[in-house]
Design a protein around this motif. Sequence first.
Motif, short mmCIF file in Angstrom:
data_model
loop_
_atom_site.label_atom_id
_atom_site.label_comp_id
_atom_site.label_asym_id
_atom_site.label_seq_id
_atom_site.Cartn_x
_atom_site.Cartn_y
_atom_site.Cartn_z
N LEU A 201 0.83 -1.19 0.00
CA LEU A 201 0.00 0.00 0.00
C LEU A 201 0.87 1.25 0.00
CD1 LEU A 201 -2.77 -1.09 2.51
CD2 LEU A 201 -3.12 -0.47 0.12
N PRO A 202 0.40 2.34 -0.63
CA PRO A 202 1.23 3.54 -0.75
C PRO A 202 1.79 4.03 0.58
CG PRO A 202 -0.75 3.77 -2.07
CD PRO A 202 -0.90 2.50 -1.30
N GLY A 203 0.98 4.01 1.61
CA GLY A 203 1.43 4.50 2.91
C GLY A 203 2.43 3.59 3.59
N LYS A 204 2.60 2.37 3.07
CA LYS A 204 3.51 1.40 3.68
C LYS A 204 4.80 1.22 2.88
CE LYS A 204 0.60 0.17 6.96
NZ LYS A 204 0.89 0.41 8.40
N LEU A 205 4.96 1.98 1.79
CA LEU A 205 6.15 1.84 0.96
C LEU A 205 7.41 2.09 1.78
CD1 LEU A 205 4.90 3.65 -2.24
CD2 LEU A 205 5.56 1.26 -2.09
N GLY A 206 8.42 1.26 1.58
CA GLY A 206 9.67 1.41 2.31
C GLY A 206 9.69 0.68 3.63
N GLU A 207 8.55 0.22 4.10
CA GLU A 207 8.49 -0.44 5.40
C GLU A 207 9.25 -1.75 5.37
OE1 GLU A 207 4.62 -1.90 7.27
OE2 GLU A 207 4.78 0.14 8.03
N GLY A 208 10.11 -1.98 6.36
CA GLY A 208 10.88 -3.20 6.42
C GLY A 208 12.14 -3.17 5.57
N ARG A 209 12.38 -2.06 4.85
CA ARG A 209 13.54 -1.97 3.98
C ARG A 209 14.54 -0.94 4.50
NH1 ARG A 209 8.90 -2.55 1.33
NH2 ARG A 209 8.70 -4.09 -0.33
N PHE A 210 14.05 0.21 4.93
CA PHE A 210 14.92 1.22 5.51
C PHE A 210 14.11 1.98 6.55
CE2 PHE A 210 12.89 3.08 1.75
CZ PHE A 210 12.45 4.30 2.21
N ALA A 211 14.71 2.99 7.16
CA ALA A 211 14.02 3.72 8.22
C ALA A 211 12.94 4.61 7.61
CB ALA A 211 15.03 4.55 9.02
N ALA A 212 11.85 3.99 7.23
CA ALA A 212 10.79 4.72 6.52
C ALA A 212 10.24 5.87 7.35
CB ALA A 212 9.66 3.75 6.16
N ALA A 213 10.26 5.72 8.66
CA ALA A 213 9.72 6.79 9.52
C ALA A 213 10.48 8.09 9.32
CB ALA A 213 9.79 6.36 10.98
N HIS A 225 -0.93 11.10 -4.02
CA HIS A 225 -1.18 11.19 -5.46
C HIS A 225 -2.13 10.10 -5.96
CE1 HIS A 225 1.77 14.27 -5.73
NE2 HIS A 225 2.83 13.48 -5.58
N PHE A 226 -2.41 9.09 -5.14
CA PHE A 226 -3.12 7.91 -5.63
C PHE A 226 -4.38 7.59 -4.83
CE2 PHE A 226 1.40 7.15 -6.58
CZ PHE A 226 1.33 6.92 -7.95
N ARG A 227 -5.35 7.04 -5.55
CA ARG A 227 -6.46 6.33 -4.91
C ARG A 227 -6.11 4.85 -4.96
NH1 ARG A 227 -12.51 5.25 -7.44
NH2 ARG A 227 -13.04 3.53 -6.02
N ALA A 228 -6.01 4.23 -3.80
CA ALA A 228 -5.61 2.81 -3.75
C ALA A 228 -6.78 1.89 -4.05
CB ALA A 228 -5.02 2.49 -2.38
N LEU A 229 -6.54 0.92 -4.93
CA LEU A 229 -7.52 -0.12 -5.23
C LEU A 229 -6.93 -1.46 -4.82
CD1 LEU A 229 -8.69 0.83 -8.84
CD2 LEU A 229 -9.95 1.16 -6.72
N ARG A 230 -7.53 -2.10 -3.84
CA ARG A 230 -7.05 -3.40 -3.39
C ARG A 230 -7.61 -4.49 -4.31
NH1 ARG A 230 -3.14 -6.18 -0.66
NH2 ARG A 230 -3.92 -8.29 -0.34
N ILE A 231 -6.72 -5.37 -4.80
CA ILE A 231 -7.13 -6.48 -5.65
C ILE A 231 -6.77 -7.78 -4.95
CG2 ILE A 231 -6.95 -7.55 -7.93
CD1 ILE A 231 -6.07 -4.88 -9.03
#
Length: 368
Positions: A201-213, A225-231
Amino acid sequence: MTVSSSSAATGIEPIAEAVPLSLCAREPHVPADRLVAEMVPPPRFDSVRFSTYIPDPNQPSQSEAVRVLESFATGLGGAPAAPARRSLFGFGKAKAPKTPAGPRGVYLDGGYGVGKTHLLASLWHATPAEPELKAFGTFVELTNLVGALGFQQTVRTLSGHRLLCIDEFELDDPGDTVLVSTLLGKLVEAGVALAATSNTLPGKLGEGRFAAADFLREIQGLSAHFRALRIDGEDYRHRGLPEAPAPFTEEQVAKAAYATEGASLDVFPDLLEHLARVHPSRYGALTDGVKAVCLTDVGPVPDQSTALRLVVLADRLYDREVPVLASGLPFDQLFSEEMLKGGYRKKYFRAISRLTALARDAKGLVKA
């Protein structure tokens, strides 16, 4: 007869006059104009359309995604409007002030194998604009375009587009986060519509990879920039299909390589080392003209950097429908348990899924 480096590496004598290609012998250089010209759906997705996407009747989110994306494409028709006068998806009444408010695109989130790239390419094909006014590329290809053209020239090149589609959207380091956040912000201001796929999900990008916070502002800016559509759904590549074929013997792989026009033959550990010398954005060019990839001595990937490069190669082979014939370990044993539990696990599962599908495609290369 000249013995190729491939035959020397495998220890198997050639069985035909034509020797296989070797990916390890290639170091492609891709000019900037080719990078721009090739920003179209890859061969596997050249003929896909919304009508060829078959939603799982047990997953209503798939049919809903088709409906939303068809409306999105329809809304991008007509003469381009100034950025300030475009609504959320480019359709409806214009009411934005000087700068557009709210999301400027759609973001397809879901597990691997639910058809996100199929839908993204269908959107590109359905958008009523000339091909030169639409761009389609992977996240790594987009960042490489910036490296080749420079930031300002990339903004100028893409600002005249009606639509930018970004496949496999992932933020693996802070530099990419700031770069892409700034780039997409500039394109949105120019009136470019956006569409992207990812397993995150857009808000979770980078999580678990680097210090996203530490980069929360940039990540939240991207999300806006996006409307998220879950598939939702299961991996269509293996739905109702037999198990992947077991690896073949080294001799079978080598014989198939020599008997198949346009096949490559490489020792897997050597190929992994070679990938470190070629930028991932050139992996597509690395496979130019290759009709099948034959690998011997497939084994566990030694580290995460190597694993991520292999993921990109698997994606490019899948995009180009290049079958993969291998000896050694099965593809589901490439990545360690630690890797499959880490921040990049969805990438690794996607690679396993795609390589397994390509291994199934390669079965016919081995003579009974």
